[in-house]
Design a protein around this motif. Structure first.
Motif, PDB file in Angstrom:
ATOM      1  N   HIS A  60       6.789 -10.776  -5.967  1.00 43.62           N
ATOM      2  CA  HIS A  60       5.559 -10.883  -6.443  1.00 43.62           C
ATOM      3  C   HIS A  60       4.554 -11.005  -4.937  1.00 43.62           C
ATOM      4  CE1 HIS A  60       6.268 -11.267 -10.601  1.00 43.62           C
ATOM      5  NE2 HIS A  60       7.413 -11.971 -10.368  1.00 43.62           N
ATOM      6  N   ALA A  61       4.784 -10.869  -4.171  1.00 42.81           N
ATOM      7  CA  ALA A  61       4.265 -10.943  -2.889  1.00 42.81           C
ATOM      8  C   ALA A  61       2.733 -10.330  -2.730  1.00 42.81           C
ATOM      9  CB  ALA A  61       5.025 -10.490  -1.434  1.00 42.81           C
ATOM     10  N   ALA A  62       2.770  -9.221  -3.405  1.00 40.18           N
ATOM     11  CA  ALA A  62       1.670  -8.700  -3.211  1.00 40.18           C
ATOM     12  C   ALA A  62       0.806  -8.937  -4.436  1.00 40.18           C
ATOM     13  CB  ALA A  62       1.632  -7.015  -3.578  1.00 40.18           C
ATOM     14  N   GLU A  63       0.931 -10.016  -5.061  1.00 39.29           N
ATOM     15  CA  GLU A  63       0.032 -10.468  -6.207  1.00 39.29           C
ATOM     16  C   GLU A  63      -0.356 -12.031  -5.741  1.00 39.29           C
ATOM     17  OE1 GLU A  63       2.612 -10.898  -9.804  1.00 39.29           O
ATOM     18  OE2 GLU A  63       3.343  -8.848  -9.309  1.00 39.29           O
ATOM     19  N   PRO A  64      -1.627 -12.585  -6.160  1.00 41.80           N
ATOM     20  CA  PRO A  64      -2.197 -13.770  -5.872  1.00 41.80           C
ATOM     21  C   PRO A  64      -1.261 -14.791  -6.336  1.00 41.80           C
ATOM     22  CG  PRO A  64      -3.323 -12.705  -7.984  1.00 41.80           C
ATOM     23  CD  PRO A  64      -2.193 -11.843  -7.184  1.00 41.80           C
ATOM     24  N   GLY A 104       4.982  -6.814   4.533  1.00 42.60           N
ATOM     25  CA  GLY A 104       4.407  -6.123   3.712  1.00 42.60           C
ATOM     26  C   GLY A 104       3.167  -5.167   4.350  1.00 42.60           C
ATOM     27  N   VAL A 105       2.421  -5.873   5.019  1.00 43.86           N
ATOM     28  CA  VAL A 105       1.293  -5.218   5.500  1.00 43.86           C
ATOM     29  C   VAL A 105       1.998  -4.169   6.904  1.00 43.86           C
ATOM     30  CG1 VAL A 105      -0.643  -5.503   7.422  1.00 43.86           C
ATOM     31  CG2 VAL A 105      -0.314  -7.176   5.249  1.00 43.86           C
ATOM     32  N   ARG A 106       2.682  -5.089   7.514  1.00 43.78           N
ATOM     33  CA  ARG A 106       3.466  -4.031   8.541  1.00 43.78           C
ATOM     34  C   ARG A 106       4.050  -2.681   8.029  1.00 43.78           C
ATOM     35  NH1 ARG A 106       8.161  -4.281  12.773  1.00 43.78           N
ATOM     36  NH2 ARG A 106       6.926  -3.348  14.669  1.00 43.78           N
ATOM     37  N   ASP A 107       4.950  -2.842   6.882  1.00 46.49           N
ATOM     38  CA  ASP A 107       5.373  -1.632   6.461  1.00 46.49           C
ATOM     39  C   ASP A 107       4.536  -0.683   5.916  1.00 46.49           C
ATOM     40  OD1 ASP A 107       8.123  -2.586   6.781  1.00 46.49           O
ATOM     41  OD2 ASP A 107       8.416  -3.517   4.976  1.00 46.49           O
ATOM     42  N   GLU A 108       3.396  -1.212   5.305  1.00 44.36           N
ATOM     43  CA  GLU A 108       2.455  -0.278   4.819  1.00 44.36           C
ATOM     44  C   GLU A 108       1.670   0.384   5.876  1.00 44.36           C
ATOM     45  OE1 GLU A 108      -1.396  -0.579   1.597  1.00 44.36           O
ATOM     46  OE2 GLU A 108       0.379  -1.934   1.470  1.00 44.36           O
ATOM     47  N   LEU A 109       1.362  -0.168   7.087  1.00 43.83           N
ATOM     48  CA  LEU A 109       0.804   0.350   8.336  1.00 43.83           C
ATOM     49  C   LEU A 109       1.677   1.337   8.877  1.00 43.83           C
ATOM     50  CD1 LEU A 109      -1.159  -2.825   9.813  1.00 43.83           C
ATOM     51  CD2 LEU A 109      -2.191  -0.907   8.634  1.00 43.83           C
ATOM     52  N   ARG A 110       2.895   1.025   8.889  1.00 44.45           N
ATOM     53  CA  ARG A 110       3.880   1.942   9.850  1.00 44.45           C
ATOM     54  C   ARG A 110       3.949   3.243   8.797  1.00 44.45           C
ATOM     55  NH1 ARG A 110       9.185  -0.705  10.224  1.00 44.45           N
ATOM     56  NH2 ARG A 110       9.699   0.993  11.161  1.00 44.45           N
ATOM     57  N   PHE A 111       3.922   3.258   7.610  1.00 46.57           N
ATOM     58  CA  PHE A 111       3.860   4.376   6.873  1.00 46.57           C
ATOM     59  C   PHE A 111       2.667   5.094   6.340  1.00 46.57           C
ATOM     60  CE2 PHE A 111       8.001   2.488   6.722  1.00 46.57           C
ATOM     61  CZ  PHE A 111       8.600   3.442   7.414  1.00 46.57           C
ATOM     62  N   GLY A 117      -7.376   2.118   6.788  1.00 44.43           N
ATOM     63  CA  GLY A 117      -8.049   1.238   7.419  1.00 44.43           C
ATOM     64  C   GLY A 117      -7.112  -0.281   7.212  1.00 44.43           C
ATOM     65  N   ILE A 118      -7.136  -1.044   8.471  1.00 43.84           N
ATOM     66  CA  ILE A 118      -6.367  -1.947   8.321  1.00 43.84           C
ATOM     67  C   ILE A 118      -6.845  -3.265   7.697  1.00 43.84           C
ATOM     68  CG2 ILE A 118      -5.572  -4.173   9.908  1.00 43.84           C
ATOM     69  CD1 ILE A 118      -5.682  -1.731  12.267  1.00 43.84           C
ATOM     70  N   ALA A 119      -8.154  -3.191   7.574  1.00 44.56           N
ATOM     71  CA  ALA A 119      -8.740  -4.223   6.904  1.00 44.56           C
ATOM     72  C   ALA A 119      -8.441  -4.261   5.183  1.00 44.56           C
ATOM     73  CB  ALA A 119     -10.350  -4.478   6.883  1.00 44.56           C
ATOM     74  N   ALA A 120      -8.492  -3.092   4.803  1.00 43.67           N
ATOM     75  CA  ALA A 120      -8.116  -2.855   3.283  1.00 43.67           C
ATOM     76  C   ALA A 120      -6.783  -3.036   3.067  1.00 43.67           C
ATOM     77  CB  ALA A 120      -8.400  -1.212   2.859  1.00 43.67           C
ATOM     78  N   VAL A 121      -5.623  -2.821   4.020  1.00 41.49           N
ATOM     79  CA  VAL A 121      -4.345  -3.103   3.778  1.00 41.49           C
ATOM     80  C   VAL A 121      -4.220  -4.578   3.784  1.00 41.49           C
ATOM     81  CG1 VAL A 121      -1.960  -2.773   4.724  1.00 41.49           C
ATOM     82  CG2 VAL A 121      -3.283  -0.975   4.763  1.00 41.49           C
ATOM     83  N   ALA A 122      -4.825  -5.252   4.597  1.00 43.60           N
ATOM     84  CA  ALA A 122      -4.576  -6.561   4.947  1.00 43.60           C
ATOM     85  C   ALA A 122      -5.307  -7.411   3.793  1.00 43.60           C
ATOM     86  CB  ALA A 122      -5.562  -7.362   6.195  1.00 43.60           C
ATOM     87  N   ARG A 123      -6.169  -6.975   3.054  1.00 46.56           N
ATOM     88  CA  ARG A 123      -7.015  -7.629   2.025  1.00 46.56           C
ATOM     89  C   ARG A 123      -6.037  -7.339   0.839  1.00 46.56           C
ATOM     90  NH1 ARG A 123     -11.570  -5.091   3.485  1.00 46.56           N
ATOM     91  NH2 ARG A 123     -12.795  -6.365   4.858  1.00 46.56           N
ATOM     92  N   ARG A 124      -5.428  -6.214   0.712  1.00 47.38           N
ATOM     93  CA  ARG A 124      -4.722  -5.959  -0.417  1.00 47.38           C
ATOM     94  C   ARG A 124      -3.341  -6.996  -0.186  1.00 47.38           C
ATOM     95  NH1 ARG A 124      -5.261  -0.837  -0.226  1.00 47.38           N
ATOM     96  NH2 ARG A 124      -3.586  -0.300   1.347  1.00 47.38           N
ATOM     97  N   TRP A 125      -3.063  -7.227   0.572  1.00 49.99           N
ATOM     98  CA  TRP A 125      -1.997  -8.298   0.833  1.00 49.99           C
ATOM     99  C   TRP A 125      -2.400  -9.798   0.687  1.00 49.99           C
ATOM    100  CZ3 TRP A 125       3.251  -7.494   0.273  1.00 49.99           C
ATOM    101  CH2 TRP A 125       3.514  -5.954  -0.087  1.00 49.99           C
ATOM    102  N   GLY A 126      -3.563 -10.023   0.502  1.00 48.73           N
ATOM    103  CA  GLY A 126      -3.934 -11.507   0.327  1.00 48.73           C
ATOM    104  C   GLY A 126      -4.699 -12.036   1.502  1.00 48.73           C
ATOM    105  N   PHE A 127      -4.715 -11.223   2.789  1.00 50.30           N
ATOM    106  CA  PHE A 127      -5.513 -11.907   3.956  1.00 50.30           C
ATOM    107  C   PHE A 127      -6.973 -11.466   4.021  1.00 50.30           C
ATOM    108  CE2 PHE A 127      -1.030 -11.035   4.908  1.00 50.30           C
ATOM    109  CZ  PHE A 127      -0.529 -12.007   5.518  1.00 50.30           C
ATOM    110  N   VAL A 128      -7.848 -12.659   4.041  1.00 52.26           N
ATOM    111  CA  VAL A 128      -9.284 -12.172   3.753  1.00 52.26           C
ATOM    112  C   VAL A 128      -9.764 -12.661   5.486  1.00 52.26           C
ATOM    113  CG1 VAL A 128      -9.409 -12.858   1.400  1.00 52.26           C
ATOM    114  CG2 VAL A 128      -9.653 -14.704   2.911  1.00 52.26           C
TER     115      VAL A 128
END
Length: 162
Positions: A60-64, A104-111, A117-128
């Motif tokens: 559930h890491a990608a969930e709040p 999770g962010v790193r894996d998503e950015l690598r692929f 955009g980095i900000a969109a990926v970071a926000r998707r994983w809960g980093f604001v």
């Protein structure tokens, strides 16, 4: 202490009894786990709780989710979860969850596609808070998120795979 047999038909009583039995069960058994080098080691009862919590966090890491939510999922108090993580992993559940999310962010950015955009990926994983995110990311991986994504962009541009 005697309890009326029909008391367990009440959802609150039934859930409380289940939680107590589940925690007692987890505390009753030791777990054997293989180290990274293949040696077996016996882990204490808290390890079963930590393992269950880690499974929940990864799923559930990608969930709040919150630490309290993780504790509820493994039928232990938040305080008990903190104690188990401290003794088994040397860090808090929230620190470990942050690490899972950073990975999770790193894996998503690598692929990610080059235009991602980095900000969109970071926000998707809960980093604001993006500057704190970038600092945590750099501490964890030794590079900035832009370097991870930039490496992907270079691979796409040159046709290289790494």
């Amino acid at each position: 202490m005697l309890v009326a047999p029909d008391a367990f038909t009440e959802p609150v009583v039934s859930a409380a009894a289940f939680n107590r039995l589940a925690v007692a069960y987890l505390h009753a058994f030791h777990v054997v786990q293989l180290d990274l080098d293949g040696r077996r080691r016996q882990l204490g009862p808290r390890s079963a709780i930590v393992r269950a919590a880690l499974d929940h966090m990864h799923a559930h890491a990608a969930e709040p989710i919150t630490v309290q939510g993780v504790a509820d999922a493994v039928h232990i108090s938040a305080r008990g979860l903190h104690a188990a993580f401290a003794s088994e992993l040397g860090q808090s559940p929230s620190e470990h969850l942050r690490g899972i999310r950073l990975a999770g962010v790193r894996d998503e950015l690598r692929f990610a596609p080059p235009e991602q955009g980095i900000a969109a990926v970071a926000r998707r994983w809960g980093f604001v808070h993006l500057s704190r995110f970038a600092e945590s990311y750099a501490r964890a991986f030794g590079e900035l998120p832009s370097e991870t994504l930039g490496g992907r962009r270079r691979e796409v541009a040159t046709g290289a795979r790494g």
